[in-house]
Design an enzyme around this catalytic site. Structure first.
Site, PDB file in Angstrom:
ATOM      1  N   ARG A 103       0.690  -1.372   0.085  1.00  0.00           N
ATOM      2  CA  ARG A 103      -0.012   0.108  -0.052  1.00  0.00           C
ATOM      3  C   ARG A 103       1.031   1.216  -0.126  1.00  0.00           C
ATOM      4  O   ARG A 103       0.465   2.393   0.103  1.00  0.00           O
ATOM      5  CB  ARG A 103      -0.881   0.085   1.157  1.00  0.00           C
ATOM      6  CG  ARG A 103      -1.705   1.126   1.159  1.00  0.00           C
ATOM      7  CD  ARG A 103      -3.005   1.010   2.275  1.00  0.00           C
ATOM      8  NE  ARG A 103      -2.768   0.591   3.521  1.00  0.00           N
ATOM      9  CZ  ARG A 103      -2.333   1.375   4.457  1.00  0.00           C
ATOM     10  NH1 ARG A 103      -1.910   2.503   4.305  1.00  0.00           N
ATOM     11  NH2 ARG A 103      -1.535   0.862   5.794  1.00  0.00           N
ATOM     12  N   TYR A 110     -16.614  14.203 -16.234  1.00  0.00           N
ATOM     13  CA  TYR A 110     -17.024  12.843 -16.024  1.00  0.00           C
ATOM     14  C   TYR A 110     -18.258  13.020 -14.754  1.00  0.00           C
ATOM     15  O   TYR A 110     -17.646  13.482 -13.710  1.00  0.00           O
ATOM     16  CB  TYR A 110     -15.784  11.827 -15.715  1.00  0.00           C
ATOM     17  CG  TYR A 110     -16.234  10.543 -15.473  1.00  0.00           C
ATOM     18  CD1 TYR A 110     -16.523   9.660 -16.116  1.00  0.00           C
ATOM     19  CD2 TYR A 110     -15.814  10.080 -13.984  1.00  0.00           C
ATOM     20  CE1 TYR A 110     -16.932   8.424 -15.811  1.00  0.00           C
ATOM     21  CE2 TYR A 110     -16.094   8.722 -13.841  1.00  0.00           C
ATOM     22  CZ  TYR A 110     -16.526   8.040 -14.598  1.00  0.00           C
ATOM     23  OH  TYR A 110     -16.812   6.592 -14.205  1.00  0.00           O
ATOM     24  N   ASP A 125      -8.366  15.677 -16.695  1.00  0.00           N
ATOM     25  CA  ASP A 125      -8.539  13.990 -16.825  1.00  0.00           C
ATOM     26  C   ASP A 125      -8.284  13.851 -18.474  1.00  0.00           C
ATOM     27  O   ASP A 125      -8.917  14.132 -19.477  1.00  0.00           O
ATOM     28  CB  ASP A 125      -9.916  13.957 -16.563  1.00  0.00           C
ATOM     29  CG  ASP A 125     -10.589  12.503 -16.547  1.00  0.00           C
ATOM     30  OD1 ASP A 125      -9.978  11.822 -17.339  1.00  0.00           O
ATOM     31  OD2 ASP A 125     -11.273  12.192 -15.985  1.00  0.00           O
ATOM     32  N   LYS A 177      -9.468   2.368 -18.996  1.00  0.00           N
ATOM     33  CA  LYS A 177     -10.063   2.798 -20.524  1.00  0.00           C
ATOM     34  C   LYS A 177      -8.885   2.249 -21.475  1.00  0.00           C
ATOM     35  O   LYS A 177      -8.449   1.049 -21.701  1.00  0.00           O
ATOM     36  CB  LYS A 177     -10.380   4.019 -20.575  1.00  0.00           C
ATOM     37  CG  LYS A 177     -11.298   4.491 -19.623  1.00  0.00           C
ATOM     38  CD  LYS A 177     -12.670   3.725 -19.562  1.00  0.00           C
ATOM     39  CE  LYS A 177     -13.549   4.202 -18.265  1.00  0.00           C
ATOM     40  NZ  LYS A 177     -13.635   5.357 -17.531  1.00  0.00           N
TER      41      LYS A 177
END
Ligand SMILES: *Cc1c(COP(=O)(O)O)cnc(C)c1O
Length: 386
Positions: free
Chosen positions: A58, A111, A182, A207
């Protein structure tokens, strides 16, 4: 447009040899949650910079780190951090860099979940405005004294309107605000926002970077200094780490990113031009037909168009009449997808967003333009016969 040879090299290059002798061709997958140290002092030393050292996955993991170096190089940025999703990346930028009393200006259609997050953050004292007018003067007028972050999408979601990223960046900088873009639509191959003065880049790697509809992931690219803030104030504590195996899938996806993007571009333009010639189709919203944007050096495979005939009913019948296009959210994979922002029950929202009711969004996959055009033609024909 041709993809830069340097970018192709970054996408394809295999890992520098670590050991003498034969090397694995594919990046090794370091599937571990933690790293063990030879002695206690070595661990304490590693704790000093968890963003750089392997302590716990992490924090940093070698497989994830290889991916981050590739994405930073492609975006021409100093540092990259990868996340469990695009939304984890978006959240980390906003929570890592903003505080109560700050204001975000969202420029262009953004978005949807990013706006939902901003609405949620009102509870924590972070304000925002949405701006659909894209000239630098419009942006200047919409800035507030406490605007700390100007959030861009170029082209924007659903209507694919483009903007002058350089000029808007200048306006934000003069105001003392950061810019974040973005860049999921263009991928790092067709837009280099940092080169155009943008401070921070986020990606939904789900994507095009992944490209095979089998992994959800996100990335942030920024200066090393800003990335440290994002790392310690948001990434490490929000906990949205990218799993090593998902990073490994993305490394595989990136190897074909240049060839996929080239094909998506060519086929999407063919389909878009064909749609423009059809009487059953209204406006075609492809960035190649809109305002030229100097930061875009190519076009991906996602765009939208309006059906000449009416609203929700026509949209539903057209979508159901397609056979090759799969019906679903997301985009950027090898298979073509179709969706509409019109859900039948959200017309007030569409009007507020200045979105036509007959809008259909398609993601052009790799089936070949001819097969896709044939499919669309057949669905349009049955639409006009009914
Ligand atoms: C999908 C998407 C996101 C969110 O990414 P996830 O990986 O789904 O969390 C952000 N921005 C854009 C433009 C997207 O299409």
């Amino acid at each position: 447009m041709a993809i830069a040879p340097d970018d192709i090299r970054i996408c394809l290059e295999d890992h520098p040899a670590r050991e003498p002798g034969p090397q694995p061709m594919a990046e090794p997958l370091v599937q571990t949650s933690l790293f063990a140290f030879p002695n206690y002092d070595a661990m304490l030393e590693a704790f000093r910079a968890e963003h750089r050292n392997y302590v716990y996955s992490r924090g940093q993991n070698p497989t994830v780190e290889v991916l981050e170096k590739k994405l930073a190089a492609l975006e021409q940025g100093e540092a990259c951090k990868c996340f469990a999703s695009g939304m984890a990346a978006v959240s980390a930028v906003i929570m890592g860099l903003l505080k109560a009393g700050d204001h975000i200006l969202f420029v262009n259609h953004t978005y949807g979940p990013t706006i939902q997050l901003a609405r949620h953050l009102k509870r924590f004292g972070i304000e925002h405005d949405l701006l659909l007018d894209l000239s630098p003067d419009d942006v200047t007028r919409a800035l507030r004294p406490n605007t700390r972050l100007v959030w861009l999408e170029n082209p924007g979601t659903m209507l694919f309107r483009t903007m002058d990223v350089d000029a808007i960046g200048d306006v934000a900088r003069a105001h003392g605000a950061l810019t974040c873009i973005d860049n999921s639509w263009a991928s790092p191959l067709f837009q280099k926002p940092i080169h155009h003065g943008v401070d921070i880049v986020v990606h939904s790697a789900t994507k095009y970077i992944g490209g095979h509809s089998d992994v959800v992931a996100g990335a942030v690219i920024a200066t090393a200094e800003r990335m440290e803030q994002i790392f310690y104030r948001a990434y490490l504590l929000n906990g949205g780490m990218l799993a090593p195996f998902d990073a490994w899938l993305l490394l595989r996806g990136i190897r074909t990113l240049p060839v996929r993007m080239q094909q998506h571009e060519v086929d999407a333009l063919r389909v878009a031009e064909w749609l423009r010639s059809r009487p059953e189709v209204g406006a075609v919203h492809h960035p190649a037909f809109g305002e030229p944007s100097r930061s875009l050096t190519g076009h991906s495979g996602l765009f939208s168009f309006e059906l000449a005939a009416g609203g929700f009913d026509a949209v539903r019948r057209f979508i159901d009449g397609l056979k090759r296009f799969r019906i679903g959210v997301s985009w950027g994979g090898v298979e073509s997808l179709v969706i509409s922002p019109n859900r039948g029950s959200n017309l007030a929202y569409l009007d507020a967003q200045r979105m036509p009711h007959s809008l259909v969004r398609i993601s052009i996959g790799l089936e070949g333009a001819e097969a896709l055009i044939e499919d669309i033609e057949s669905s349009l024909r049955s639409l006009s016969q009914a």
